[in-house]
Each structure stands twice: as C-alpha cells, then as structure tokens.
Design a protein around this motif. Structure first.
Motif, mmCIF file in Angstrom:
data_model
loop_
_atom_site.group_PDB
_atom_site.id
_atom_site.type_symbol
_atom_site.label_atom_id
_atom_site.label_comp_id
_atom_site.label_asym_id
_atom_site.label_seq_id
_atom_site.Cartn_x
_atom_site.Cartn_y
_atom_site.Cartn_z
ATOM 1 N N ALA A 1 0.961 -1.076 -0.046
ATOM 2 C CA ALA A 1 0.141 -0.021 0.146
ATOM 3 C C ALA A 1 0.781 1.308 -0.015
ATOM 4 N N GLN A 2 1.982 1.223 0.695
ATOM 5 C CA GLN A 2 3.036 2.336 0.695
ATOM 6 C C GLN A 2 3.654 2.627 -0.667
ATOM 7 N N THR A 3 3.717 1.856 -1.712
ATOM 8 C CA THR A 3 4.190 1.989 -2.903
ATOM 9 C C THR A 3 3.302 2.450 -3.946
ATOM 10 N N ASP A 4 3.862 2.888 -5.074
ATOM 11 C CA ASP A 4 2.911 3.019 -6.330
ATOM 12 C C ASP A 4 2.732 2.134 -7.327
ATOM 13 N N VAL A 5 3.451 1.027 -7.145
ATOM 14 C CA VAL A 5 3.424 -0.009 -8.172
ATOM 15 C C VAL A 5 2.013 -0.807 -8.471
ATOM 16 N N HIS B 1 -5.849 0.126 -1.243
ATOM 17 C CA HIS B 1 -6.339 1.776 -1.882
ATOM 18 C C HIS B 1 -6.504 2.644 -0.590
ATOM 19 N N ALA B 2 -7.339 1.768 0.440
ATOM 20 C CA ALA B 2 -7.470 2.619 1.771
ATOM 21 C C ALA B 2 -6.086 2.984 2.704
ATOM 22 N N ARG B 3 -5.374 2.053 2.412
ATOM 23 C CA ARG B 3 -4.017 2.255 3.140
ATOM 24 C C ARG B 3 -2.934 3.011 2.627
ATOM 25 N N GLY B 4 -3.151 3.187 1.186
ATOM 26 C CA GLY B 4 -2.074 3.823 0.429
ATOM 27 C C GLY B 4 -2.047 5.084 0.020
ATOM 28 N N ARG B 5 -1.082 5.685 -0.532
ATOM 29 C CA ARG B 5 -1.018 7.115 -0.942
ATOM 30 C C ARG B 5 -2.271 7.586 -1.800
ATOM 31 N N ALA B 6 -2.829 6.792 -2.717
ATOM 32 C CA ALA B 6 -4.079 7.257 -3.288
ATOM 33 C C ALA B 6 -5.379 7.205 -2.734
ATOM 34 N N LEU C 1 -5.208 14.642 -25.794
ATOM 35 C CA LEU C 1 -4.539 13.821 -24.883
ATOM 36 C C LEU C 1 -4.835 13.972 -23.322
ATOM 37 N N ARG C 2 -5.222 13.216 -22.725
ATOM 38 C CA ARG C 2 -5.619 13.314 -21.317
ATOM 39 C C ARG C 2 -4.584 12.421 -20.629
ATOM 40 N N SER C 3 -4.399 12.700 -19.168
ATOM 41 C CA SER C 3 -3.557 12.036 -18.282
ATOM 42 C C SER C 3 -4.193 11.339 -17.128
ATOM 43 N N SER C 4 -3.841 10.320 -16.747
ATOM 44 C CA SER C 4 -4.244 9.632 -15.660
ATOM 45 C C SER C 4 -3.149 9.306 -14.599
ATOM 46 N N ASP C 5 -3.064 9.597 -13.387
ATOM 47 C CA ASP C 5 -1.989 9.176 -12.599
ATOM 48 C C ASP C 5 -2.790 8.259 -11.451
ATOM 49 N N ALA C 6 -3.632 7.160 -12.128
ATOM 50 C CA ALA C 6 -4.391 6.198 -11.509
ATOM 51 C C ALA C 6 -3.499 5.116 -10.818
ATOM 52 N N ARG C 7 -3.470 4.587 -9.750
ATOM 53 C CA ARG C 7 -2.671 3.176 -9.577
ATOM 54 C C ARG C 7 -3.545 2.225 -9.913
ATOM 55 N N VAL C 8 -2.915 1.403 -10.641
ATOM 56 C CA VAL C 8 -3.573 0.055 -11.288
ATOM 57 C C VAL C 8 -3.512 -1.138 -10.293
ATOM 58 N N VAL C 9 -4.612 -1.639 -9.805
ATOM 59 C CA VAL C 9 -4.430 -2.858 -8.993
ATOM 60 C C VAL C 9 -5.573 -3.665 -9.917
#
Length: 181
Positions: free
Chosen positions: A5-9, A29-34, A116-124
């Motif tokens: 959770a503490q990473t963005d991978v 998600h709940a414990r992570g940066r996002a 072009l649009r950007s998304s900085d979503a973490r993917v799980v």
C-alpha cells in the motif's frame, strides 16, 4: 497489504472466485497514498467489447450514435486514486493492447477527441485465471502481464485458511447483530 500500500506499483491479486480479491484491493487503496482519490472498480468480464473503449476512456458528445453528452471514463475518474480491474484475465486481445498503451504512457484520448488526457491512477488488478499459463498460450499479452504484476498477491480460499474462520464468524455476527437490533 500494508507493505504494498505504501508504494505506487501495480499489483496483481490472484485467487479463486469469492476469496476476497476486491476486499484486498480496497484495503490497498484505503491504506495507500492514493486513498484521497476515488476507488474505481471495473469488471472486465462483464463489460461488452463494443463498450470497453467508451467505459475505460470516456467519450465526447456525438462521438458515436447515442453519445448525447460528454462522459468521463474509468481512467479519468480514478485519476489520483485507484483503478481496480477485476477479472483482467478475461479481456480481449484488442482491449489488452489499449490498456497496455495507457499503462505505458499514462495518457489516453476520449472517443471522438484528439486531446490527450493524463491519468495518474494506481492500477490494481485481479484474476482467477493463471495468467502465466495464458501468456504461454498466447491468450494474454506478456508485456501487459509484466506491467500489471509488479507485485503479485495470492488470496487463498478459506478452506486453506481455517484459522480465519473464528475471526470472520465474530465479524459477521457483530455486523448483523447491530444491523438487526
């Protein structure tokens, strides 16, 4: 969960149907940066092929017959949050290619737009399939597989974690006792 959770991978959660893969994804998600962003879940197995692009990337008004208004897609909705791709192993080859491109570039276009649009979503993502075997059989893209499974977590079925049964029984007894007082 706490460590990843503490990473963005990207995380790939594996396990049989009903083992709680989405619960694990929500906890990451709940414990992570996002956690301040949205958790957006997509059931890849239930999404019709002809709608996947519009659902994932959105569309502009008039982009196709019936597109009466602009709509943001799942990647845009999950920006700065978590995009959960459930049953990712059921995606078609065409959808896999589109997903890979967005994961590599973190950019996409809504249908009917040149912007072009950007998304900085973490993917799980999650699957009940053996993706390594799917890759060997050329049913799943190897490059996408390696993008999705930077970290792999396996959720064993309850029959393999019998020591969890008392805690689960206590949790559900408390939940339903307070709900039906």
């Amino acid at each position: 969960i706490e460590k990843v959770a503490q990473t963005d991978v990207s995380v790939l959660i594996t396990g049989e149907s009903g083992t709680g893969k989405e619960v694990v994804a929500r906890e990451i998600h709940a414990r992570g940066r996002a956690r301040s962003g949205q958790f957006v879940a997509v059931n890849c197995a239930a999404m019709p092929e002809e709608l996947i692009e519009s659902e994932m990337f959105g569309h502009e008004k008039g982009a196709f017959t019936g597109a009466a208004s602009q709509r943001i897609g799942k990647f845009e909705a999950a920006n700065k949050g978590t995009l959960f791709l459930d049953e990712v192993g059921d995606m078609s080859a065409s959808t896999q290619a589109k997903l890979l491109r967005v994961l590599e570039e973190k950019k996409f276009q809504r249908l009917g737009s040149n912007e072009l649009r950007s998304s900085d979503a973490r993917v799980v993502s999650a699957t009940n399939k053996q993706l390594e075997e799917q890759v060997r059989q050329n049913k799943f893209r190897e490059d996408l597989y390696y993008r999705l499974c930077v970290v792999t977590m396996h959720v064993p079925p309850l029959r393999e974690r019998k020591s969890d049964i008392p805690a689960l029984a206590h949790f559900f007894a408390q939940r339903y006792a307070s709900a039906y007082r």
